[in-house]
Design a protein around this motif. Structure first.
Motif, PDB file in Angstrom:
ATOM      1  N   GLU A   1       0.601  -1.321   0.179  1.00  0.00           N
ATOM      2  CA  GLU A   1      -0.005   0.073   0.027  1.00  0.00           C
ATOM      3  C   GLU A   1       0.772   1.195  -0.068  1.00  0.00           C
ATOM      4  OE1 GLU A   1      -2.496  -0.722   3.451  1.00  0.00           O
ATOM      5  OE2 GLU A   1      -3.871  -1.802   2.227  1.00  0.00           O
TER       6      GLU A   1
ATOM      7  N   GLN B   1       1.004   4.238  -3.181  1.00  0.00           N
ATOM      8  CA  GLN B   1       0.726   5.403  -2.793  1.00  0.00           C
ATOM      9  C   GLN B   1       1.967   6.271  -3.398  1.00  0.00           C
ATOM     10  OE1 GLN B   1      -1.739   6.880  -1.130  1.00  0.00           O
ATOM     11  NE2 GLN B   1      -0.919   8.515  -2.055  1.00  0.00           N
TER      12      GLN B   1
ATOM     13  N   TRP C   1      -1.092  -6.878  -4.276  1.00  0.00           N
ATOM     14  CA  TRP C   1      -1.957  -6.479  -3.229  1.00  0.00           C
ATOM     15  C   TRP C   1      -3.417  -7.256  -3.003  1.00  0.00           C
ATOM     16  CZ3 TRP C   1      -6.909  -4.564  -2.633  1.00  0.00           C
ATOM     17  CH2 TRP C   1      -7.296  -4.306  -1.358  1.00  0.00           C
TER      18      TRP C   1
END
Length: 608
Positions: A542, A546, A592
């Motif tokens: 994550e 980002q 993910w």
């Protein structure tokens, strides 16, 4: 009910209260907040006639009784039980309600054996608990409690919270523990601008109200300042013109009517950060079959095995006297194991804030000199800065350690901890002697510290916010719990709470097979061992997603900007970087999704 009306109190040039008024109405439980030195304890002394007023009045009804927790220790009976019952008065039938006294003593951590002891043989902390038990059992009209949790462990603090919530009289409470205050009190009052400000509701609601009022006052002061400057320019311009005399007098009166509000600042709040030393490895230490007993005493811990890794945030929890500080002393290499071993990575740099470490401060040193002794930098500037940070600004930095209170010495020790680089931080009850705002700063510093932290604390707010792993001392056991404090309460809970007669345990009903606590903790440890790598992987993915999303946004903006020019090579290079970033995001999302699915499958297979 107590009415405090327009009271004034000064110590020399220091104003504590100035026309301050406060009403404590029937059955109100009021939490009193304010900076250290703002006058909270002074108010208690005034109510108890230990300090005189410089003005105003306090109205207390006739036959209204005040109960307070005295630090003065004076016992007359031969046993703890007799001493606690000595305050009882016979009821209408001539009976003494000794059962209520027993329930209070058990709630505060006494057991059947300790009830038979002489009060003089109790530790200082348990002598204070006995005084607290007597105050509660006496059932005064109002309780005045100044930091009642300082001498309590976590189980006793939780019991006291429940006891006070059912208190039928009034309560005025001072505590640094915001969670405890909010759980007990119906109202919050602040000592602010030398007056009282009271609302119905928790601490944060009051602080938000004060902050909003400060903003209004600040805007008003700014507007008045501008008006004053304009008026003073007019006055100065026409002061000596007779034809304008009336107008000038009118402007002078207008200036006098403008507010002269001074906004007090939060200058006494600690705001700090720990100094990190690099740690190139992953595992700081390995604990193997650890056992420890003092000479001719029972083992405080046995068969404890686990590993501590870089970035771990571990809380050591349990009732007093069970071995928490001893365990921290073992980690700090101040004690040697009786059994087993603790092996450290050679790159570990330890920093230890211990309750007895203040005794190692050099009494003849000044505050500045003592802090300077921990610094590599020989200049006075850094030591002065840290002294100011710990509320020893100006001449206070030149006080000698020997004249400081215990709380002040703890702040000096904390300054020395801040001055020293470390990657392994050990803190024993760090919130003692700090006010609410300073505790918030401590928590923020711990959250920002990227090294490894092990903290002994009874502060449940700190536990909930900080801890990711727990070392639990409870019911004669010492074990590792792989999870947060909230998860511990929901899935294991405190053994002593379950044993206290009549104690209403506030935790969810869990429909699971009956298991002993150690087996339950082992199951959760095994579950965490399976889940934690996936959770860490997902978190890292994550963060990477980002990062590349931010990069994509920057590259798109750059592409728009350079497209207006004629630099084809730069346009092509930027477009290629943009495509690569988007491809990276897509591949990371695939990873993910795979990891998230695997995590959910494991959670279903190993439910809590």
């Amino acid at each position: 009910m107590i009415q405090i009306q327009n009271i004034k109190k000064e110590f020399g040039e220091q104003v504590i209260f100035n026309d301050a008024s406060l009403l404590i109405a029937s059955q109100e439980r009021v939490g009193l907040v304010g900076r250290n030195g703002s006058g909270k304890s002074t108010l208690f002394k005034i109510l108890l006639n230990e300090e005189h007023l410089d003005g105003g009045s306090i109205q207390i009804p006739k036959n209204y009784t005040l109960g307070h927790l005295s630090q003065h220790l004076h016992f007359e009976k031969q046993t703890v039980y007799e001493e606690a019952c000595s305050i009882l008065k016979p009821n209408e039938d001539g009976w003494l309600d000794t059962h209520s006294v027993e329930a209070i003593l058990f709630g505060l951590g006494f057991n059947q054996e300790s009830l038979k002891m002489s009060p003089s043989l109790l530790s200082g902390g348990f002598q204070i608990r006995l005084n607290l038990a007597k105050v509660l059992a006496a059932e005064p009209n109002i309780l005045l409690l100044d930091e009642p949790t300082n001498y309590l462990d976590i189980v006793s603090t939780r019991w006291l919270s429940r006891f006070l919530r059912s208190w039928k009289g009034e309560l005025l409470l001072i505590t640094h523990d915001k969670k405890f205050m909010d759980s007990v009190c119906t109202h919050t009052a602040a000592i602010y601008q030398n007056k009282f400000r009271k609302i119905q509701g928790p601490v944060n609601k009051l602080l938000e109200t004060i902050e909003a009022e400060e903003e209004v006052l600040l805007r008003t002061a700014e507007n008045d300042s501008k008006k004053r400057e304009q008026l003073e320019r007019v006055i100065e311009r026409f002061r000596f013109k007779a034809s304008k005399a009336a107008m000038v007098q009118s402007k002078i009166k207008a200036v006098e009517r403008l507010s002269h509000t001074e906004i007090q600042t939060n200058s006494s709040v600690l705001d700090f950060s720990f100094t990190e030393a690099p740690f190139p490895g992953k595992r700081l230490c390995k604990i193997s079959d650890l056992g420890f007993a003092y000479k001719d005493k029972d083992f405080l811990l046995q068969n404890l095995s686990f590993e501590i890794f870089k970035g771990d945030r571990i809380a050591v929890i349990g009732p007093n006297g069970r071995g928490k500080t001893t365990f921290l002393n073992l980690l700090a290499s101040e004690l040697s194991p009786t059994l087993g071993e603790i092996s450290f990575n050679p790159n570990v740099q330890t920093n230890y804030f211990g309750q007895t470490n203040i005794n190692r401060l050099h009494l003849n040193n000044t505050v500045e000199e003592e802090i300077q002794s921990a610094l590599k930098d020989t200049s006075r500037g850094k030591a002065r800065s840290l002294a100011g940070l710990m509320m020893f600004s100006g001449d206070a930095a030149m006080k000698r350690i020997q004249v400081l209170s215990g709380g002040e010495r703890s702040r000096v020790l904390l300054a020395k901890i801040l001055a020293t680089e470390c990657n392994f931080l050990l803190l024993d009850e760090p919130t003692n002697h700090l006010d609410m705002d300073s505790i918030e700063s401590l928590l923020e510093a711990l959250e920002n510290f990227e090294g490894t932290s092990v903290v002994v604390t009874h502060d449940e707010a700190l536990l909930h916010a900080f801890a990711k792993r727990l070392i639990v001392f409870d019911g004669g056991e010492c074990f590792v719990f792989e999870g947060t404090y909230k998860e511990f309460l929901e899935n294991v809970g405190w053994k002593e709470e379950k044993e206290i007669s009549g104690f209403a345990i506030e935790q969810k009903s869990i429909q699971k097979p009956k298991e002993d606590r150690k087996a339950r903790a082992d199951y959760i440890a095994m579950r965490s061992k399976l889940l934690k790598p996936l959770e860490q992987k997902i978190k890292k993915l994550e963060e990477e997603i980002q990062f590349f999303e931010n990069q994509t946004s920057e590259l798109e903006s750059l592409l728009v900007e350079i497209s207006a020019g004629s630099d084809g090579e730069k346009i092509s290079e930027t477009a290629k970087k943009l495509d690569n970033a988007k491809e990276k995001i897509e591949s990371l999302f695939v990873e993910w999704e795979t990891a998230s699915t695997e995590l959910e499958t494991l959670k279903e297979k190993y439910p809590l």
